[in-house]
Design an enzyme around this catalytic site. Structure first.
Site, short mmCIF file in Angstrom:
data_model
loop_
_atom_site.label_atom_id
_atom_site.label_comp_id
_atom_site.label_asym_id
_atom_site.label_seq_id
_atom_site.Cartn_x
_atom_site.Cartn_y
_atom_site.Cartn_z
N GLY A 67 0.81 -1.22 0.00
CA GLY A 67 0.00 0.00 0.00
C GLY A 67 0.83 1.25 0.00
O GLY A 67 1.73 1.44 -0.83
N GLY A 71 16.84 8.54 -35.92
CA GLY A 71 16.51 9.39 -34.78
C GLY A 71 17.28 9.00 -33.55
O GLY A 71 17.60 9.84 -32.69
C1 HXC Z 1 -1.48 -2.43 11.73
C2 HXC Z 1 -0.32 -4.31 11.12
C3 HXC Z 1 -0.40 -3.94 9.75
C4 HXC Z 1 -1.09 -2.73 9.45
C5 HXC Z 1 0.68 -5.78 9.88
N1 HXC Z 1 0.36 -5.46 11.14
N2 HXC Z 1 0.21 -4.87 9.01
N3 HXC Z 1 -0.85 -3.56 12.10
N4 HXC Z 1 -1.60 -2.02 10.45
N5 HXC Z 1 -1.19 -2.29 8.18
C6 HXC Z 1 0.70 -6.17 12.36
C7 HXC Z 1 -0.03 -7.49 12.51
O1 HXC Z 1 -1.27 -7.28 13.10
C8 HXC Z 1 0.94 -8.28 13.40
O2 HXC Z 1 0.78 -7.83 14.73
C9 HXC Z 1 2.29 -7.78 12.94
O3 HXC Z 1 2.06 -6.53 12.30
C10 HXC Z 1 2.96 -8.71 11.96
O4 HXC Z 1 2.04 -9.01 10.92
P1 HXC Z 1 1.83 -10.50 10.38
O5 HXC Z 1 0.65 -10.47 9.49
O6 HXC Z 1 1.82 -11.45 11.53
O7 HXC Z 1 3.18 -10.70 9.57
P2 HXC Z 1 3.41 -11.42 8.19
O8 HXC Z 1 2.73 -12.74 8.18
O9 HXC Z 1 4.88 -11.38 7.97
O10 HXC Z 1 2.66 -10.51 7.09
C11 HXC Z 1 3.09 -9.19 6.89
C12 HXC Z 1 2.12 -8.45 5.95
C13 HXC Z 1 0.67 -8.60 6.50
C14 HXC Z 1 2.21 -9.05 4.56
C15 HXC Z 1 2.56 -7.00 5.89
O11 HXC Z 1 0.67 -8.24 7.89
C16 HXC Z 1 -0.29 -7.74 5.79
O12 HXC Z 1 -0.78 -8.08 4.70
N6 HXC Z 1 -0.63 -6.59 6.39
C17 HXC Z 1 -1.62 -5.68 5.86
C18 HXC Z 1 -1.09 -4.97 4.67
C19 HXC Z 1 -2.03 -3.90 4.19
O13 HXC Z 1 -3.05 -4.18 3.59
N7 HXC Z 1 -1.75 -2.65 4.60
C20 HXC Z 1 -2.62 -1.50 4.34
C21 HXC Z 1 -2.38 -1.09 2.92
S1 HXC Z 1 -3.38 0.26 2.49
P3 HXC Z 1 1.10 -8.77 15.96
O14 HXC Z 1 0.64 -7.98 17.15
O15 HXC Z 1 0.36 -10.02 15.76
O16 HXC Z 1 2.58 -8.98 15.96
C22 HXC Z 1 -2.36 1.53 2.59
C23 HXC Z 1 -3.00 2.77 2.13
C24 HXC Z 1 -2.06 3.90 2.21
O17 HXC Z 1 -1.24 1.43 2.94
C25 HXC Z 1 -2.21 4.74 0.99
C26 HXC Z 1 -1.42 5.98 1.15
C27 HXC Z 1 -1.37 6.68 -0.14
#
Ligand code: HXC
Length: 517
Positions: free
Chosen positions: A172, A407
């Site tokens: 993201g 070119g």
């Molecule tokens: C809050 C988050 C988080 C997030 C991960 N965590 N992403 N907390 N916000 N975006 C936390 C999890 O809850 C977890 O907490 C810890 O981080 C590790 O995550 P895991 O999932 O256990 O790790 P892993 O299996 O390695 O996977 C990592 C990951 C996955 C691929 C990044 O966590 C994931 O898909 N996260 C969401 C990604 C996403 O959709 N982000 C938002 C995008 S939208 P604990 O407490 O269990 O350790 C965006 C819009 C912005 O960014 C636009 C701006 C222009």
């Protein structure tokens, strides 16, 4: 315990909490994936003992989703400054052990502070990215901080070098900032970059794609060109960052750094005498020409696996950092196409922004023909490269080794778009097109009406080659400053560069040009 002792103890406790991040279990999980922690990475990136942390005690102020019960000082990003080879750099390293390195309001504002300080002091900024993107619990506050970062990235663009090292998932919003920065370095196997992940893609388009195929280092090195360098592990990525920093000035007001060399600028490049094959259709490796010409054969290639028909990268000549751009006859015959033009244009603009002279090797048969190229907008995409060269005011040196056709001749740092010192090897051919094609167009009727068409065709091809398949027509017009022996390339180019170092050229005042984006 005295009041003083208690205060010292509290400071210790708070700092220890900041250093502990998300706790030992999460640190072990990070290590088990082959990844270092944020602080371990900064230790490797910076000169020993040079790191000074800024904002270790910043905390998030989110009170939703029980977030107030989990406040970790530092808020998941370690920020500060240090030195690399003695040069001040500002840096931040996201801590995946704290909320997955996700970016909340205060985490983002810490990064903003670093970007502001880097810009104020004219220092490079390096981001070590390892983040799940926008911190979901913080909602729009997180998006706001992201945009504050993007705005600063744009404002700093062309003023200070910005490097993004991707050392984990970057989803993201986490990928936007790296995309705006000058260089992206990814770690193979453990880093990923994408705007929307595999699960969202499956839901929306029903397309199934793995993390690795979607946004792994290899994908971005070969398919999208998003990454400029790929490293095997965290250590190599950080070493590459140090090497890159050593090549660059700290800001756009400085000249590129000079590293004294023992490699004499008078060294002859004997290997180059026979580099170009007699058969004009036979490929050869232009990297040999680059490595023979530059100091100690050291060439730091950028985007080496993307648009391989053009080679770009950094080297030194007589100690001075230079940017090298070269058509690669070994791949697609060195044709210019959409991807190659964009790759080289961005590189040329980077070098020009940071006062890095350009050395261009030309062996280009023209633009890659094809409907997909035309429909993909090759017209205005290849114009980016022309625009970048024409706009660049750094010293521009050009060596034509073989073909400089059509070119593409004009585009590749030709005299007409203000190449400063342009030479050719005796094997060079400067023409609108190759002899076979040219004869077919201008003498079709003559060949058809001849008693012996094949013999007539061959005679006309020979005639055309005598006229244009050499550098001398262009040299006689002053389009080349000289024709040189390939073996003289290093000494001639190094001396030409020496004479151009104080070059000053001013373009008409304007807000900004309108490059065909
Ligand atoms: C809050 C988050 C988080 C997030 C991960 N965590 N992403 N907390 N916000 N975006 C936390 C999890 O809850 C977890 O907490 C810890 O981080 C590790 O995550 P895991 O999932 O256990 O790790 P892993 O299996 O390695 O996977 C990592 C990951 C996955 C691929 C990044 O966590 C994931 O898909 N996260 C969401 C990604 C996403 O959709 N982000 C938002 C995008 S939208 P604990 O407490 O269990 O350790 C965006 C819009 C912005 O960014 C636009 C701006 C222009």
């Amino acid at each position: 315990m005295s009041a003083d002792d208690a205060r010292v103890e509290e400071l210790r406790r708070r700092k220890a909490q900041a250093i502990a991040g998300g706790g030992q279990a999460r640190v072990s999980a990070q290590h088990s994936k082959g990844k270092l922690t944020a602080r371990e990475r900064l230790d490797l990136l910076l000169d020993d003992g040079s790191f000074m942390e800024v904002d270790p005690l910043v905390e998030h102020r989110c009170r939703d989703f029980d977030m107030d019960r989990n406040v970790i000082p530092g808020d998941g990003v370690v920020c500060g400054h240090g030195t690399i080879g003695g040069k001040i750099v500002y840096c931040f390293a996201q801590d995946f052990t704290v909320y997955g390195g996700s970016l909340g309001e205060m985490h983002g504002l810490k990064i903003c502070k670093i970007l502001d300080m880097a810009l104020k002091t004219g220092s490079p900024v390096i981001g070590l990215n390892d983040s799940g993107g926008a911190r979901i619990q913080e909602g729009v506050a997180s998006l706001g901080s992201y945009a504050e970062i993007f705005f600063r990235n744009v404002r700093a663009s062309g003023v200070i070098p910005q490097i993004s090292v991707i050392m984990g998932p970057c989803a993201g919003g986490a990928v936007y900032s790296p995309a705006i920065t000058d260089f992206v370095i990814m770690v193979d196997g453990t880093s990923h970059m994408f705007i929307t992940g595999p699960e969202v893609i499956k839901t929306v388009t029903n397309e199934e794609v793995s993390f690795e195929d979607l946004g792994g280092a290899s994908t971005h090195a070969t398919k999208s060109g998003v990454t400029h360098f790929t490293a095997v592990d965290d250590e190599e990525a950080l070493e590459l960052t140090r090497e890159l920093i050593s090549m660059l000035p700290s800001n756009n007001l400085q000249k590129a750094p000079v590293l004294p060399t023992r490699d004499s600028i008078d060294r002859t490049c004997d290997k180059l005498q026979s580099l170009v094959p007699d058969n004009p259709k036979e490929p050869y490796d232009i990297i040999v020409a680059i490595e023979e010409t530059v100091d100690d054969g050291a060439f730091l290639e950028v985007q080496s696996e993307y648009a391989m028909n053009i080679v770009v990268g950094f080297a030194r000549l007589g100690g001075h950092t230079i940017g090298v751009v070269a058509n690669q006859p070994n791949f697609l015959a060195g044709c210019l196409d959409i991807d190659a033009s964009i790759k080289a244009a961005r590189f040329v603009r980077f070098c020009d922004s940071f006062n890095i002279p350009l050395l261009t090797f030309v062996d280009v048969p023209g633009f890659l023909p094809g409907a997909s190229q035309e429909w993909g907008g090759t017209l205005f995409r290849s114009a980016k490269l022309l625009y970048a060269y024409a706009e660049a005011t750094v010293p521009k040196l050009t060596v034509i080794t073989r073909k400089a056709y059509g070119g593409a001749y004009d585009v590749m740092s030709s005299k007409h778009i203000r190449g400063d010192y342009n030479v050719a090897w005796p094997s060079a051919q400067l023409a609108v097109m190759g002899a076979e094609g040219a004869v077919q167009i201008i003498h079709r009727r003559r060949i058809a009406s001849s008693g012996n068409p094949e013999q007539e065709r061959e005679r006309l091809v020979d005639d055309y080659e005598d006229t244009f398949a050499n550098p001398y027509r262009a040299a006689s017009l002053g389009y080349l400053d000289d024709v040189i022996q390939p073996s003289e390339t290093r000494s001639v180019m190094a001396k030409a560069l020496g004479a151009l170092l104080e070059k000053e050229e001013v373009r008409p005042a304007r807000k900004h040009g309108n490059i065909p984006l």
